[in-house]
Design an enzyme around this catalytic site. Structure first.
Site, PDB file in Angstrom:
ATOM      1  N   GLN A   1       0.829  -1.198   0.000  1.00 37.78           N
ATOM      2  CA  GLN A   1       0.000   0.000   0.000  1.00 37.78           C
ATOM      3  C   GLN A   1       0.864   1.249   0.000  1.00 37.78           C
ATOM      4  O   GLN A   1       1.906   1.314   0.644  1.00 37.78           O
ATOM      5  CB  GLN A   1      -0.903   0.000   1.235  1.00 37.78           C
ATOM      6  CG  GLN A   1      -1.902   1.142   1.281  1.00 37.78           C
ATOM      7  CD  GLN A   1      -2.933   0.948   2.370  1.00 37.78           C
ATOM      8  OE1 GLN A   1      -3.168  -0.174   2.813  1.00 37.78           O
ATOM      9  NE2 GLN A   1      -3.573   2.016   2.789  1.00 37.78           N
TER      10      GLN A   1
ATOM     11  N   SER B   1       4.799  -6.670   2.644  1.00 37.06           N
ATOM     12  CA  SER B   1       3.534  -6.665   3.381  1.00 37.06           C
ATOM     13  C   SER B   1       2.390  -7.106   2.477  1.00 37.06           C
ATOM     14  O   SER B   1       2.323  -8.257   2.080  1.00 37.06           O
ATOM     15  CB  SER B   1       3.296  -5.280   3.987  1.00 37.06           C
ATOM     16  OG  SER B   1       2.182  -5.300   4.836  1.00 37.06           O
ATOM     17  N   LEU B   2       1.463  -6.199   2.132  1.00 40.99           N
ATOM     18  CA  LEU B   2       0.363  -6.512   1.214  1.00 40.99           C
ATOM     19  C   LEU B   2       0.861  -7.256  -0.018  1.00 40.99           C
ATOM     20  O   LEU B   2       0.203  -8.185  -0.520  1.00 40.99           O
ATOM     21  CB  LEU B   2      -0.321  -5.208   0.799  1.00 40.99           C
ATOM     22  CG  LEU B   2      -1.241  -5.251  -0.421  1.00 40.99           C
ATOM     23  CD1 LEU B   2      -2.464  -6.096  -0.148  1.00 40.99           C
ATOM     24  CD2 LEU B   2      -1.635  -3.835  -0.837  1.00 40.99           C
TER      25      LEU B   2
ATOM     26  N   ARG C   1      -8.694  -7.917   4.841  1.00 37.71           N
ATOM     27  CA  ARG C   1      -7.537  -7.376   5.557  1.00 37.71           C
ATOM     28  C   ARG C   1      -7.608  -5.850   5.613  1.00 37.71           C
ATOM     29  O   ARG C   1      -7.417  -5.241   6.669  1.00 37.71           O
ATOM     30  CB  ARG C   1      -6.266  -7.832   4.840  1.00 37.71           C
ATOM     31  CG  ARG C   1      -4.935  -7.372   5.429  1.00 37.71           C
ATOM     32  CD  ARG C   1      -3.821  -7.887   4.508  1.00 37.71           C
ATOM     33  NE  ARG C   1      -2.479  -7.669   5.030  1.00 37.71           N
ATOM     34  CZ  ARG C   1      -1.735  -6.613   4.771  1.00 37.71           C
ATOM     35  NH1 ARG C   1      -2.212  -5.628   4.027  1.00 37.71           N
ATOM     36  NH2 ARG C   1      -0.504  -6.525   5.268  1.00 37.71           N
TER      37      ARG C   1
ATOM     38  N   HIS D   1       1.147  -2.899  11.380  1.00 39.10           N
ATOM     39  CA  HIS D   1       2.308  -3.700  11.789  1.00 39.10           C
ATOM     40  C   HIS D   1       2.777  -3.383  13.209  1.00 39.10           C
ATOM     41  O   HIS D   1       3.970  -3.231  13.466  1.00 39.10           O
ATOM     42  CB  HIS D   1       3.453  -3.524  10.793  1.00 39.10           C
ATOM     43  CG  HIS D   1       3.110  -4.011   9.422  1.00 39.10           C
ATOM     44  ND1 HIS D   1       2.848  -5.337   9.148  1.00 39.10           N
ATOM     45  CD2 HIS D   1       2.956  -3.342   8.255  1.00 39.10           C
ATOM     46  CE1 HIS D   1       2.551  -5.461   7.866  1.00 39.10           C
ATOM     47  NE2 HIS D   1       2.611  -4.267   7.309  1.00 39.10           N
TER      48      HIS D   1
ATOM     49  N   GLN E   1       1.660 -11.318   9.984  1.00 35.36           N
ATOM     50  CA  GLN E   1       1.961 -10.079   9.278  1.00 35.36           C
ATOM     51  C   GLN E   1       1.195  -8.877   9.819  1.00 35.36           C
ATOM     52  O   GLN E   1       1.671  -7.744   9.750  1.00 35.36           O
ATOM     53  CB  GLN E   1       1.627 -10.284   7.795  1.00 35.36           C
ATOM     54  CG  GLN E   1       2.140  -9.242   6.849  1.00 35.36           C
ATOM     55  CD  GLN E   1       1.534  -9.448   5.476  1.00 35.36           C
ATOM     56  OE1 GLN E   1       0.391  -9.092   5.246  1.00 35.36           O
ATOM     57  NE2 GLN E   1       2.298 -10.023   4.566  1.00 35.36           N
TER      58      GLN E   1
END
Length: 348
Positions: free
Chosen positions: A11, A92-93, A117, A203, A252
């Site tokens: 993102q 991440s994503l 998510r 996170h 995550q």
């Protein structure tokens, strides 16, 4: 032998119009991906990707599926030119697109998970507003120490969320504690501290209350062992089983992104070429600053992807090493992009 990694962005790499030029060249992508995604999600994701508005595209619950879908479309186009990775990773994503690339789950199942998510993460911010900031110019142990001191002084949560490259760390938590870290970082000699315009304190432990619900969603999906190694940004190790990947995707939410370690693991596996699959070019910059010999290639536009295919395709000849080479002929990121837009795009 030099290996190629596909790395998938997170993102912050979104932009209005992403993927639109691919659709103009490949109208079949509309039915295969965009119309199917709109039907699956129940809202016009394709229009938001291609036309915006930018404000709607910044909504975490929209941004995450939009970036994911764009990466999957670009991956499809790369594969039609017989460009394939030896190993994959995602920031991440981006780990969801990496998992699809490795055959771990279908893109439709991944899209559903990414949408959930994003909604769950945005909901955390509604209940407990938070903040994130990028610290540039201090090492990771120093930033960790600043977080511990700020948490003790404010009584609030603030933690390292991203270890993006050796001199760039992102912190996440409650607003007053993040501000305290930012002020302390400036006093400690940080070159820059950049507040990130993101939708939640990603996170960090503030995300813990959504782990159980998301774990239920993960358990309902058919995961398979990867066809190529997937280096997780949670563990910075290569994962080779479905069980390991499911565990990493669950962790995550609260675990920091270990991108520096991920790139070093990739380099240790012989990777020298890093293809950023999807919108933006932030990951390439992070890879080069972690491993200076890295060759990076971008794919966010038709022109960028064509240059990458020319370099890496079956008939391609990789260009000579140059200081500004990104695989596109457009040069490296500017210092401003590295310190602001770059950190935002590598935060989730």
């Amino acid at each position: 032998m030099t290996s190629t990694a596909f790395v998938f962005p997170g993102q912050g790499s979104q932009r209005v119009g992403m993927g639109a030029d691919f659709v103009r060249r490949r109208p079949d992508l509309v039915d295969t991906y965009y119309r199917a995604a709109d039907d699956l999600l129940g809202f016009p994701l394709s229009r938001l990707c291609h036309e915006g508005p930018a404000e709607a595209l910044r909504d975490t619950a929209v941004t995450q599926p939009a970036v994911f879908l764009t990466s999957i479309v670009v991956l499809d186009v790369l594969r039609t030119h017989d460009v394939e990775p030896d190993v994959v990773a995602g920031h991440s994503l981006g780990e969801y697109a990496a998992a699809v690339c490795a055959g771990v789950l279908s893109w439709q199942d991944a899209l559903r998970l990414v949408r959930l998510r994003g909604r769950l993460m945005a909901g955390v911010n509604e209940r407990m507003p938070g903040a994130m900031a990028a610290v540039v110019g201090l090492d990771l142990p120093t930033v960790r120490d600043l977080c511990a001191r700020a948490a003790a002084e404010t009584g609030q949560v603030v933690e390292v969320a991203n270890d993006n490259e050796p001199a760039q760390t992102v912190v996440s938590g409650q607003a007053a504690a993040v501000r305290a870290v930012a002020e302390a970082a400036r006093r400690a000699g940080a070159r820059r501290v950049v507040p990130l315009g993101v939708g939640a304190p990603f996170h960090c432990s503030l995300m813990r209350d959504i782990e159980a619900e998301f774990a239920e969603a993960l358990a309902a999906v058919d995961f398979r062992d990867p066809s190529v190694p997937l280096v997780s940004s949670v563990t910075a190790t290569a994962l080779t089983s479905a069980e390991e990947i499911v565990s990493a995707l669950r962790r995550q939410l609260t675990a920091p992104v270990r991108w520096t370690g991920t790139v070093r693991t990739l380099a240790g596996r012989g990777v020298r070429r890093y293809v950023e699959v999807g919108p933006g070019r932030v990951l390439g910059g992070l890879c080069r600053r972690t491993e200076p010999t890295a060759r990076t290639f971008t794919t966010g536009t038709v022109g960028e992807l064509a240059a990458t295919v020319d370099a890496l395709g079956p008939a391609g000849t990789e260009p000579a090493e140059t200081e500004t080479d990104t695989g596109t002929g457009t040069g490296t990121e500017t210092g401003t992009e590295t310190a602001s837009a770059g950190t935002a795009a590598a935060s989730l």
